[in-house]
Scaffold this active site. Structure first.
Site, mmCIF file in Angstrom:
data_model
loop_
_atom_site.group_PDB
_atom_site.id
_atom_site.type_symbol
_atom_site.label_atom_id
_atom_site.label_comp_id
_atom_site.label_asym_id
_atom_site.label_seq_id
_atom_site.Cartn_x
_atom_site.Cartn_y
_atom_site.Cartn_z
ATOM 1 N N GLY A 104 19.135 39.338 -38.806
ATOM 2 C CA GLY A 104 19.745 40.377 -39.639
ATOM 3 C C GLY A 104 18.689 41.138 -40.402
ATOM 4 O O GLY A 104 18.904 41.555 -41.541
ATOM 5 N N ASP A 162 23.261 39.323 -30.869
ATOM 6 C CA ASP A 162 24.381 38.904 -31.706
ATOM 7 C C ASP A 162 24.114 37.483 -32.186
ATOM 8 O O ASP A 162 24.059 36.547 -31.381
ATOM 9 C CB ASP A 162 25.678 38.966 -30.890
ATOM 10 N N LYS A 178 17.836 36.762 -45.016
ATOM 11 C CA LYS A 178 17.913 37.233 -46.393
ATOM 12 C C LYS A 178 19.167 38.082 -46.569
ATOM 13 O O LYS A 178 19.386 39.056 -45.863
ATOM 14 C CB LYS A 178 16.654 38.020 -46.780
ATOM 15 N N HIS A 184 25.781 35.583 -47.068
ATOM 16 C CA HIS A 184 26.836 35.912 -48.030
ATOM 17 C C HIS A 184 27.852 36.904 -47.457
ATOM 18 O O HIS A 184 28.905 37.118 -48.055
ATOM 19 C CB HIS A 184 26.242 36.425 -49.349
#
Length: 357
Positions: A201, A244, A258, A262
């Site tokens: 990510g 993915d 990072k 969340h």
């Protein structure tokens, strides 16, 4: 005695009223900050090198017109001075009010690093505000606020909307830069032990670029969705890989994530972490998570922001949330990382290391 009780109740009600007024207009500060960021006012003052009058500021605003409203700007600046976003002083002649940068407005410069200006513009964009109006529906009906507002999640919205994709990636780049400054200061040497590292990510790859500069020996991979990688710039020492994370993660000695976990619910986080476990060497491999660790009674500089961010996750993520230490422990154990370590940073985020044994 009775009069004192009545007086205390009246005082409490009055304070309660004042608190609700301030809360219900809480959006005003954010919108005022967005306005001065859009007008580049912090940049104008910074470039000038010293405090400026309103008329000096107006003269430097891009494409002013005969309709430019100095009085409107004066009211915005007056409010933001009260909020300590700008400083104020009187000119040597005593005839003019001069506005300067505070420690807060120095974070609103467009071309500085670190900066939070792109985050201000993204979080206060109309596209990002619409899901907030769906919070009560989420309570009543369940589901995801972003999907209620747009019929799809934020990642699909970004994939279909290049303009939003850029705004979002710019915001993520600036926050990654802020976080990585703290990470490199508080953990940087820890990266040097690895021969390879994958940033899952990782957006446009700025994080891996910083790691590659610090540790040229390391194989650095920036991994994200194909539409994100498609617009990522070239960085020396960094390989961009599209894919993915719910399917697989490129293999490496360690995985960095990072502000990724969340965004997802516990079940999804366990899936991602299990893929990370498959990607790193058995026994010696680890995950390095840079994310918020909530402390219910915490009174640190960023503890309140952590709880605000938790509601941002309700509005913008697909079941995402900020987590306490116990909640991190549970998902790490379920994913095959039975041992963990938390490293506090001078930042909103902490480092959560997950070990296989």
């Amino acid at each position: 005695m009775g009069e004192n009780v009545v007086s205390e109740k009246a005082d409490a009600m009055l304070k309660g009223q004042a608190e609700i007024w301030e809360t219900l207009f809480g959006f005003v500060e954010s919108m005022a900050v967005k306005a001065v960021v859009e007008l580049h006012i912090p940049d104008i003052i910074h470039s000038h090198g010293s405090p400026m009058s309103l008329f000096q500021i107006i003269s430097k605003i891009d494409s002013p017109t005969d309709e430019t409203d100095t009085k409107c700007l004066a009211r915005i600046m007056r409010f933001l001075v009260r909020k300590k976003i700008f400083t104020v002083q009187t000119s040597s002649s005593g005839a003019e009010t001069l506005y300067g940068l505070s420690r807060s407005s120095k974070w609103l410069l467009h071309d500085a690093e670190p900066s939070l200006a792109p985050m201000v513009l993204m979080q206060n964009h109309p596209w990002q505000l619409a899901p907030w109006h769906c919070l009560s529906r989420c309570v009543k009906e369940g589901g995801v606020a972003y999907e209620k507002a747009y019929g799809c999640g934020i990642w699909d919205f970004a994939a279909k909307n290049p303009e939003f994709n850029k705004i979002f990636n710019d915001a993520m780049t600036c926050t990654a830069s802020v976080a990585m400054e703290a990470v490199m200061g508080g953990y940087g040497e820890g990266f040097g032990r690895f021969g390879s590292l994958v940033d899952v990510g990782g957006g446009n790859g700025n994080t891996m670029a910083a790691v590659a500069r610090a540790f040229p020996h390391m194989k650095c991979v920036n991994f994200d969705l194909p539409h994100v990688i498609a617009t990522a710039p070239v960085h020396e020492g960094v390989s961009h890989v599209g894919g993915d994370m719910f399917v697989s993660v490129p293999k490496a000695d360690a995985i960095l994530m990072k502000w990724v976990m969340h965004d997802w619910n516990d079940e999804d986080c366990v899936k991602i972490l299990r893929n990370c476990r498959e990607a790193v060497p058995e026994k010696t491999g680890k995950v390095i998570i840079v994310d918020v660790v909530l402390e219910q009674e915490g009174n640190g500089l960023f503890d309140e922001t952590g709880f605000l961010m938790d509601l941002v996750m309700v509005a913008h993520a697909s079941g995402g949330r900020e987590r306490t230490e116990l909640e991190w422990k549970i998902i790490l154990e379920k994913a095959g990382f039975p041992r963990y370590n938390i490293i506090k940073l001078p930042a909103l985020q902490s480092i959560i290391e997950g070990f296989q044994e």
